[in-house]
Write a protein that holds these residues in place. Structure first.
Motif, mmCIF file in Angstrom:
data_model
loop_
_atom_site.group_PDB
_atom_site.id
_atom_site.type_symbol
_atom_site.label_atom_id
_atom_site.label_comp_id
_atom_site.label_asym_id
_atom_site.label_seq_id
_atom_site.Cartn_x
_atom_site.Cartn_y
_atom_site.Cartn_z
ATOM 1 N N VAL A 34 -15.632 52.872 -8.782
ATOM 2 C CA VAL A 34 -14.374 53.403 -9.314
ATOM 3 C C VAL A 34 -13.875 52.475 -10.430
ATOM 4 C CG1 VAL A 34 -12.028 54.099 -8.762
ATOM 5 C CG2 VAL A 34 -13.823 54.362 -7.055
ATOM 6 N N PRO A 35 -14.045 52.894 -11.690
ATOM 7 C CA PRO A 35 -13.574 52.062 -12.797
ATOM 8 C C PRO A 35 -12.081 52.278 -13.022
ATOM 9 C CG PRO A 35 -14.611 54.012 -13.653
ATOM 10 C CD PRO A 35 -14.785 54.050 -12.157
ATOM 11 N N PRO A 36 -11.463 51.447 -13.845
ATOM 12 C CA PRO A 36 -10.060 51.681 -14.199
ATOM 13 C C PRO A 36 -9.893 53.039 -14.887
ATOM 14 C CG PRO A 36 -10.815 49.552 -15.021
ATOM 15 C CD PRO A 36 -12.004 50.252 -14.464
ATOM 16 N N SER A 37 -8.748 53.650 -14.697
ATOM 17 C CA SER A 37 -8.557 55.011 -15.206
ATOM 18 C C SER A 37 -8.534 55.075 -16.731
ATOM 19 C CB SER A 37 -7.274 55.600 -14.641
ATOM 20 O OG SER A 37 -6.173 54.813 -15.013
ATOM 21 N N TRP A 38 -8.203 53.991 -17.420
ATOM 22 C CA TRP A 38 -8.149 54.038 -18.877
ATOM 23 C C TRP A 38 -9.537 54.149 -19.498
ATOM 24 C CZ3 TRP A 38 -10.642 50.296 -21.643
ATOM 25 C CH2 TRP A 38 -10.942 49.119 -20.984
ATOM 26 N N ILE A 39 -10.569 53.821 -18.722
ATOM 27 C CA ILE A 39 -11.941 53.919 -19.225
ATOM 28 C C ILE A 39 -12.272 55.364 -19.605
ATOM 29 C CG2 ILE A 39 -14.372 53.748 -18.526
ATOM 30 C CD1 ILE A 39 -13.185 51.081 -19.225
ATOM 31 N N TYR A 40 -11.751 56.322 -18.838
ATOM 32 C CA TYR A 40 -12.040 57.726 -19.115
ATOM 33 C C TYR A 40 -11.446 58.176 -20.446
ATOM 34 C CZ TYR A 40 -13.419 57.721 -14.251
ATOM 35 O OH TYR A 40 -14.029 57.432 -13.070
ATOM 36 N N LEU A 41 -10.392 57.528 -20.896
ATOM 37 C CA LEU A 41 -9.758 57.900 -22.159
ATOM 38 C C LEU A 41 -10.605 57.525 -23.366
ATOM 39 C CD1 LEU A 41 -6.061 56.929 -21.425
ATOM 40 C CD2 LEU A 41 -7.105 59.189 -21.341
ATOM 41 N N LEU A 42 -11.549 56.605 -23.194
ATOM 42 C CA LEU A 42 -12.406 56.213 -24.307
ATOM 43 C C LEU A 42 -13.203 57.396 -24.847
ATOM 44 C CD1 LEU A 42 -13.815 52.767 -23.154
ATOM 45 C CD2 LEU A 42 -12.143 53.214 -24.944
ATOM 46 N N ALA A 43 -13.527 58.350 -24.006
ATOM 47 C CA ALA A 43 -14.259 59.524 -24.469
ATOM 48 C C ALA A 43 -13.337 60.722 -24.669
ATOM 49 C CB ALA A 43 -15.357 59.888 -23.479
ATOM 50 N N LEU A 44 -12.227 60.784 -23.955
ATOM 51 C CA LEU A 44 -11.358 61.958 -24.052
ATOM 52 C C LEU A 44 -10.554 62.014 -25.346
ATOM 53 C CD1 LEU A 44 -9.936 62.520 -20.473
ATOM 54 C CD2 LEU A 44 -11.550 63.913 -21.752
ATOM 55 N N ILE A 45 -10.057 60.900 -25.815
ATOM 56 C CA ILE A 45 -9.238 60.907 -27.040
ATOM 57 C C ILE A 45 -10.060 61.397 -28.240
ATOM 58 C CG2 ILE A 45 -7.980 59.443 -28.655
ATOM 59 C CD1 ILE A 45 -7.026 57.853 -26.174
ATOM 60 N N PRO A 46 -11.262 60.858 -28.481
ATOM 61 C CA PRO A 46 -12.056 61.413 -29.589
ATOM 62 C C PRO A 46 -12.451 62.872 -29.353
ATOM 63 C CG PRO A 46 -12.911 59.269 -28.977
ATOM 64 C CD PRO A 46 -11.899 59.646 -27.953
ATOM 65 N N LEU A 47 -12.632 63.265 -28.091
ATOM 66 C CA LEU A 47 -13.000 64.645 -27.813
ATOM 67 C C LEU A 47 -11.897 65.609 -28.238
ATOM 68 C CD1 LEU A 47 -15.119 66.507 -26.571
ATOM 69 C CD2 LEU A 47 -13.961 66.223 -24.389
ATOM 70 N N PHE A 48 -10.642 65.269 -27.983
ATOM 71 C CA PHE A 48 -9.539 66.122 -28.405
ATOM 72 C C PHE A 48 -9.415 66.154 -29.931
ATOM 73 C CE2 PHE A 48 -7.728 65.268 -24.048
ATOM 74 C CZ PHE A 48 -8.040 66.531 -23.575
ATOM 75 N N LEU A 49 -9.678 65.023 -30.585
ATOM 76 C CA LEU A 49 -9.674 65.006 -32.047
ATOM 77 C C LEU A 49 -10.809 65.866 -32.604
ATOM 78 C CD1 LEU A 49 -8.878 61.261 -32.748
ATOM 79 C CD2 LEU A 49 -7.386 63.219 -33.177
ATOM 80 N N LEU A 50 -11.969 65.825 -31.950
ATOM 81 C CA LEU A 50 -13.083 66.673 -32.374
ATOM 82 C C LEU A 50 -12.736 68.150 -32.212
ATOM 83 C CD1 LEU A 50 -16.216 64.824 -30.964
ATOM 84 C CD2 LEU A 50 -15.670 65.256 -33.351
ATOM 85 N N LEU A 51 -12.060 68.485 -31.138
ATOM 86 C CA LEU A 51 -11.644 69.864 -30.928
ATOM 87 C C LEU A 51 -10.717 70.318 -32.051
ATOM 88 C CD1 LEU A 51 -11.442 72.403 -29.109
ATOM 89 C CD2 LEU A 51 -9.488 71.303 -28.033
ATOM 90 N N ALA A 52 -9.732 69.501 -32.374
ATOM 91 C CA ALA A 52 -8.766 69.872 -33.408
ATOM 92 C C ALA A 52 -9.433 70.030 -34.777
ATOM 93 C CB ALA A 52 -7.654 68.833 -33.477
ATOM 94 N N THR A 53 -10.258 69.068 -35.160
ATOM 95 C CA THR A 53 -10.893 69.152 -36.471
ATOM 96 C C THR A 53 -11.947 70.256 -36.512
ATOM 97 O OG1 THR A 53 -12.455 67.397 -35.865
ATOM 98 C CG2 THR A 53 -10.471 66.746 -37.075
ATOM 99 N N GLY A 54 -12.628 70.493 -35.405
ATOM 100 C CA GLY A 54 -13.613 71.572 -35.358
ATOM 101 C C GLY A 54 -12.967 72.935 -35.488
ATOM 102 N N VAL A 55 -11.846 73.141 -34.813
ATOM 103 C CA VAL A 55 -11.126 74.409 -34.935
ATOM 104 C C VAL A 55 -10.602 74.573 -36.363
ATOM 105 C CG1 VAL A 55 -9.049 75.634 -34.180
ATOM 106 C CG2 VAL A 55 -10.566 74.613 -32.495
#
Length: 74
Positions: A34-55
């Motif tokens: 079980v890693p710290p919860s902020w580790i998951y944000l390392l991939a989620l923040i760019p993913l949301f930016l990719l979604l926005a720019t892709g749309v």
């Protein structure tokens, strides 16, 4: 503006891949699994930016395509 969005999308995709790899390494090597919860944000923040720019790029592409079709029809 579209050229900037395309370059930004490319660099954010690189950040997403790096974030995903770091995420996978930390999860696999963390004690107890079980890693710290902020580790998951390392991939989620760019993913949301990719979604926005892709749309955005998809909308610009099809918007231009529809505008050309209306000009041809007129």
């Amino acid at each position: 503006m579209t050229k900037f969005i395309r370059h930004f999308h490319r660099w954010v995709s690189i950040a997403f891949v790096l974030g995903f790899l770091i995420n996978a390494v930390v999860i696999s090597t963390s004690p107890g699994g079980v890693p710290p919860s902020w580790i998951y944000l390392l991939a989620l923040i760019p993913l949301f930016l990719l979604l926005a720019t892709g749309v955005w790029m998809l909308g610009v592409h099809y918007g231009q395509k529809m505008a050309r079709n209306k000009e041809v029809a007129a």
